[in-house]
Design a protein around this motif. Structure first.
Motif, PDB file in Angstrom:
ATOM      1  N   MET A  18      46.774  29.769  39.774  1.00  0.00           N
ATOM      2  CA  MET A  18      45.640  30.100  40.631  1.00  0.00           C
ATOM      3  C   MET A  18      44.368  30.353  39.811  1.00  0.00           C
ATOM      4  SD  MET A  18      45.051  33.514  42.709  1.00  0.00           S
ATOM      5  CE  MET A  18      43.487  33.816  43.488  1.00  0.00           C
ATOM      6  N   MET A  19      44.514  31.179  38.741  1.00  0.00           N
ATOM      7  CA  MET A  19      43.368  31.424  37.860  1.00  0.00           C
ATOM      8  C   MET A  19      43.889  31.900  36.527  1.00  0.00           C
ATOM      9  SD  MET A  19      41.948  34.980  39.476  1.00  0.00           S
ATOM     10  CE  MET A  19      42.276  34.785  41.198  1.00  0.00           C
ATOM     11  N   ASN A  20      43.020  31.862  35.514  1.00  0.00           N
ATOM     12  CA  ASN A  20      43.438  32.294  34.191  1.00  0.00           C
ATOM     13  C   ASN A  20      43.425  33.812  34.095  1.00  0.00           C
ATOM     14  OD1 ASN A  20      43.917  32.780  31.556  1.00  0.00           O
ATOM     15  ND2 ASN A  20      42.081  31.762  30.775  1.00  0.00           N
ATOM     16  N   LEU A  21      44.561  34.426  34.332  1.00  0.00           N
ATOM     17  CA  LEU A  21      44.611  35.881  34.397  1.00  0.00           C
ATOM     18  C   LEU A  21      44.734  36.551  33.040  1.00  0.00           C
ATOM     19  CD1 LEU A  21      46.683  36.491  37.610  1.00  0.00           C
ATOM     20  CD2 LEU A  21      44.283  36.983  37.210  1.00  0.00           C
ATOM     21  N   THR A  22      44.750  35.778  31.959  1.00  0.00           N
ATOM     22  CA  THR A  22      44.761  36.426  30.651  1.00  0.00           C
ATOM     23  C   THR A  22      43.385  37.024  30.361  1.00  0.00           C
ATOM     24  OG1 THR A  22      44.209  34.348  29.577  1.00  0.00           O
ATOM     25  CG2 THR A  22      46.563  34.938  29.727  1.00  0.00           C
ATOM     26  N   GLN A  23      42.378  36.610  31.088  1.00  0.00           N
ATOM     27  CA  GLN A  23      41.009  37.077  30.858  1.00  0.00           C
ATOM     28  C   GLN A  23      40.442  37.623  32.157  1.00  0.00           C
ATOM     29  OE1 GLN A  23      38.645  36.735  27.986  1.00  0.00           O
ATOM     30  NE2 GLN A  23      40.685  36.993  27.123  1.00  0.00           N
ATOM     31  N   LEU A  24      40.847  38.824  32.503  1.00  0.00           N
ATOM     32  CA  LEU A  24      40.378  39.436  33.744  1.00  0.00           C
ATOM     33  C   LEU A  24      39.512  40.636  33.385  1.00  0.00           C
ATOM     34  CD1 LEU A  24      40.756  39.239  36.839  1.00  0.00           C
ATOM     35  CD2 LEU A  24      42.794  40.649  36.589  1.00  0.00           C
ATOM     36  N   VAL A  25      38.316  40.710  33.964  1.00  0.00           N
ATOM     37  CA  VAL A  25      37.460  41.846  33.651  1.00  0.00           C
ATOM     38  C   VAL A  25      37.594  42.882  34.769  1.00  0.00           C
ATOM     39  CG1 VAL A  25      35.350  40.909  34.712  1.00  0.00           C
ATOM     40  CG2 VAL A  25      35.165  42.562  32.892  1.00  0.00           C
ATOM     41  N   LEU A  26      37.703  44.159  34.388  1.00  0.00           N
ATOM     42  CA  LEU A  26      37.758  45.228  35.381  1.00  0.00           C
ATOM     43  C   LEU A  26      36.348  45.750  35.619  1.00  0.00           C
ATOM     44  CD1 LEU A  26      39.364  47.072  37.263  1.00  0.00           C
ATOM     45  CD2 LEU A  26      39.426  48.731  35.397  1.00  0.00           C
ATOM     46  N   ALA A  27      35.898  45.625  36.871  1.00  0.00           N
ATOM     47  CA  ALA A  27      34.528  45.977  37.250  1.00  0.00           C
ATOM     48  C   ALA A  27      34.399  47.474  37.466  1.00  0.00           C
ATOM     49  CB  ALA A  27      34.154  45.226  38.525  1.00  0.00           C
ATOM     50  N   SER A  28      34.801  48.263  36.481  1.00  0.00           N
ATOM     51  CA  SER A  28      34.738  49.718  36.662  1.00  0.00           C
ATOM     52  C   SER A  28      34.288  50.398  35.385  1.00  0.00           C
ATOM     53  CB  SER A  28      36.114  50.253  37.064  1.00  0.00           C
ATOM     54  OG  SER A  28      36.063  51.662  37.148  1.00  0.00           O
ATOM     55  N   HIS A  29      33.485  51.442  35.553  1.00  0.00           N
ATOM     56  CA  HIS A  29      33.064  52.257  34.418  1.00  0.00           C
ATOM     57  C   HIS A  29      33.883  53.546  34.361  1.00  0.00           C
ATOM     58  CE1 HIS A  29      29.558  49.746  33.379  1.00  0.00           C
ATOM     59  NE2 HIS A  29      29.578  49.465  34.671  1.00  0.00           N
ATOM     60  N   ASN A  30      34.944  53.604  35.141  1.00  0.00           N
ATOM     61  CA  ASN A  30      35.783  54.803  35.206  1.00  0.00           C
ATOM     62  C   ASN A  30      37.020  54.612  34.319  1.00  0.00           C
ATOM     63  OD1 ASN A  30      37.915  56.549  36.089  1.00  0.00           O
ATOM     64  ND2 ASN A  30      36.709  57.023  37.918  1.00  0.00           N
ATOM     65  N   ALA A  31      37.079  55.379  33.232  1.00  0.00           N
ATOM     66  CA  ALA A  31      38.164  55.218  32.255  1.00  0.00           C
ATOM     67  C   ALA A  31      39.530  55.541  32.859  1.00  0.00           C
ATOM     68  CB  ALA A  31      37.902  56.118  31.048  1.00  0.00           C
ATOM     69  N   GLY A  32      39.556  56.475  33.817  1.00  0.00           N
ATOM     70  CA  GLY A  32      40.818  56.839  34.460  1.00  0.00           C
ATOM     71  C   GLY A  32      41.410  55.668  35.226  1.00  0.00           C
ATOM     72  N   LYS A  33      40.551  54.955  35.948  1.00  0.00           N
ATOM     73  CA  LYS A  33      41.018  53.770  36.685  1.00  0.00           C
ATOM     74  C   LYS A  33      41.541  52.701  35.734  1.00  0.00           C
ATOM     75  CE  LYS A  33      37.696  53.837  40.534  1.00  0.00           C
ATOM     76  NZ  LYS A  33      36.621  53.026  41.158  1.00  0.00           N
TER      77      LYS A  33
END
Ligand SMILES: O=P(O)(O)OP(=O)(O)OP(=O)(O)OC[C@H]1O[C@@H](n2cnc3c(O)ncnc32)[C@H](O)[C@@H]1O
Ligand SMILES: [Mg+2]
Length: 198
Positions: A1-16
């Motif tokens: 479906m997509m290249n999931l080895t390179q997924l960016v997490l759109a969060s600035h929350n370190a806990g998440k």
């Protein structure tokens, strides 16, 4: 479906980031959006879904990578679902301790029977910034707001969130236990199914 080895997490929350990476294990490596930008997008949506999509699109645009966003919060019954999508900004951006103090004050003298609450998590995954079909997964976690903070694990409202099925606060759960039963864990279970991971 997509290249999931390179997924960016759109969060600035370190806990998440910590929780989501632990849930995904080695299947997918999450890169933080902080590697690309320190600017946080304004969360202008009226729902968890809208804000999750907005954050995911923004991260995909900045990074050029598929992006996962988590929009979450605490909905308190006695407060008509507040702070809800405004959970991070409840005490005007003064941070977790101020948010928790404001919540305790708002529920002062409210009896246990009226202190029900839900943690909500919506995960949004976009393949690219203009993806017309974001994958959306949600999770709820029911509990109750304590009268005082308890526990050192987790982040945000965890010290105030009583977990009835374990008889402890969410911040008293080990990270591994929280990651089995939380709102985020439930949303991530659905996402794994949608992506045929596991
Ligand atoms: O938007 P990003 O950059 O992802 O980071 P954020 O911390 O601003 O995240 P949200 O906008 O989704 O706001 C979520 C709020 O709900 C709280 N929250 C979400 N999940 C939680 C959890 O598992 N335990 C405790 N508090 C949580 C969190 O502390 C924030 O105050
Ligand atoms: Mg936010």
């Amino acid at each position: 479906m997509m290249n999931l080895t390179q997924l960016v997490l759109a969060s600035h929350n370190a806990g998440k980031l910590k929780e989501l990476q632990a849930m995904l294990g080695n299947a997918v490596q999450l890169r933080s959006i902080g590697e690309f930008s320190q600017v946080e997008p304004e969360e202008t949506g009226l729902s968890f879904v809208e804000n999750a999509i907005l954050k995911a699109r923004n991260a995909a645009r900045i990074s050029g990578l598929p992006a996962l966003a988590d929009d979450s919060g605490l909905a308190v019954d006695y407060l008509g679902g507040a702070p809800g999508i405004y959970s991070a900004r409840y005490a005007d951006g003064k941070g977790d301790a101020a948010n928790n103090a404001k919540l305790l004050e708002a529920l002062k003298d409210v009896p246990d029977s009226e202190r029900g609450a839900q943690f909500v998590c919506v995960l949004a995954l976009v393949r690219h910034a203009d993806d017309p079909l974001p994958i959306l997964c949600e999770g709820l976690w029911h509990g109750r707001i304590l009268h005082a903070a308890s526990g050192e694990h987790g982040f945000g409202y965890d010290p105030l969130f009583w977990v009835p099925e374990r008889n402890v606060s969410s911040a008293e759960l080990s990270p591994a236990d929280k990651n089995q039963i939380s709102h985020r864990a439930r949303a991530m279970d659905l996402l794994r199914q949608r992506l045929s991971l596991k």
